[in-house]
Design a protein around this motif. Sequence first.
Motif, PDB file in Angstrom:
ATOM      1  N   TYR A  25      47.073  39.169  53.139  1.00 18.13           N
ATOM      2  CA  TYR A  25      46.801  40.509  52.426  1.00 18.13           C
ATOM      3  C   TYR A  25      45.996  41.322  53.319  1.00 18.13           C
ATOM      4  O   TYR A  25      45.551  42.593  52.868  1.00 18.13           O
ATOM      5  CB  TYR A  25      46.124  40.100  51.082  1.00 18.13           C
ATOM      6  N   THR A  81      41.911  34.384  46.601  1.00 18.26           N
ATOM      7  CA  THR A  81      41.414  35.747  46.732  1.00 18.26           C
ATOM      8  C   THR A  81      40.587  36.523  45.523  1.00 18.26           C
ATOM      9  O   THR A  81      40.303  35.688  44.644  1.00 18.26           O
ATOM     10  CB  THR A  81      42.913  36.744  46.312  1.00 18.26           C
ATOM     11  N   LYS A  91      46.714  39.434  43.283  1.00 24.84           N
ATOM     12  CA  LYS A  91      47.585  40.094  44.395  1.00 24.84           C
ATOM     13  C   LYS A  91      49.009  39.865  44.216  1.00 24.84           C
ATOM     14  O   LYS A  91      49.436  39.032  43.367  1.00 24.84           O
ATOM     15  CB  LYS A  91      47.337  39.333  45.770  1.00 24.84           C
ATOM     16  N   THR A  92      49.668  40.779  44.618  1.00 25.31           N
ATOM     17  CA  THR A  92      51.250  40.806  44.414  1.00 25.31           C
ATOM     18  C   THR A  92      51.909  40.637  45.776  1.00 25.31           C
ATOM     19  O   THR A  92      51.195  40.617  46.549  1.00 25.31           O
ATOM     20  CB  THR A  92      51.896  41.968  43.685  1.00 25.31           C
ATOM     21  N   GLU A 106      53.705  42.671  47.151  1.00 23.42           N
ATOM     22  CA  GLU A 106      53.725  43.912  47.662  1.00 23.42           C
ATOM     23  C   GLU A 106      52.442  44.247  48.473  1.00 23.42           C
ATOM     24  O   GLU A 106      52.392  45.155  49.232  1.00 23.42           O
ATOM     25  CB  GLU A 106      53.964  45.194  46.570  1.00 23.42           C
ATOM     26  N   ASP A 107      51.271  43.432  48.031  1.00 23.81           N
ATOM     27  CA  ASP A 107      50.194  43.577  48.704  1.00 23.81           C
ATOM     28  C   ASP A 107      50.007  43.167  50.166  1.00 23.81           C
ATOM     29  O   ASP A 107      49.068  43.251  50.750  1.00 23.81           O
ATOM     30  CB  ASP A 107      48.861  42.827  47.833  1.00 23.81           C
ATOM     31  N   LYS A 159      50.358  41.903  53.834  1.00 21.59           N
ATOM     32  CA  LYS A 159      50.590  42.720  55.206  1.00 21.59           C
ATOM     33  C   LYS A 159      51.074  42.161  56.016  1.00 21.59           C
ATOM     34  O   LYS A 159      51.535  42.747  57.162  1.00 21.59           O
ATOM     35  CB  LYS A 159      49.086  43.091  55.506  1.00 21.59           C
ATOM     36  N   SER A 191      49.128  32.233  45.397  1.00 21.17           N
ATOM     37  CA  SER A 191      47.752  32.935  45.721  1.00 21.17           C
ATOM     38  C   SER A 191      46.998  32.600  44.322  1.00 21.17           C
ATOM     39  O   SER A 191      47.451  32.723  43.158  1.00 21.17           O
ATOM     40  CB  SER A 191      48.060  34.460  45.729  1.00 21.17           C
TER      41      SER A 191
END
Length: 181
Positions: free
Chosen positions: A21, A49, A53-54, A56-57, A59, A71
């Motif tokens: 992320y 985390t 978080k998804t 889409e998060d 990186k 996660s």
Amino acid sequence: MNFKKREIADICLVVEGSYPYVTGGVASWVQRLIKTFEHEFTFSVVALTAGDKTDEDMKYQLPSNVISFKSFNIFDYEFIRRARPVKLKRKKKQEINAVIKEKIHEDNLEHLFKRIECSMTLMKIDKINVIAGGPPCQAYSLVGRARDPYKMEKDPRNYLYTLYTKFLKRFQPDFFVFENV
């Protein structure tokens, strides 16, 4: 993300507060580690985390040798409530104290291997259950990279993980704990 059911990975990485992320630092090292062994090892990644978080998060795109990913928000009450304490079998004191504190580099690997094997023979230990170690964070940190004109690419600490893999191949422990210190 679609993963095969019930497949067991060779390596489980537990990462906290970074991969996949956040970019840079330890997260970039984790991505490089997984990709380096794309044809040798499969990985399960557990990300701890500080929030939900998804996909889409993310990186980083997870490499093909990541066969499972989960996660966990460490502040999620349900996650904490479901956690169960683990009772560990008590080991003999001599086994717990079998620690070698030496700098690891290519030139002394064989010496370290022989030292470990000699200790195992003296203590009548057939198998190493856990290998633990970790590189210093300077080679991976954003601050360390910013201070170095070569962005730490020439720093040997950046590649310590490759030396740890040689210990893993030689001794094949049940567990490997690798912490960025």
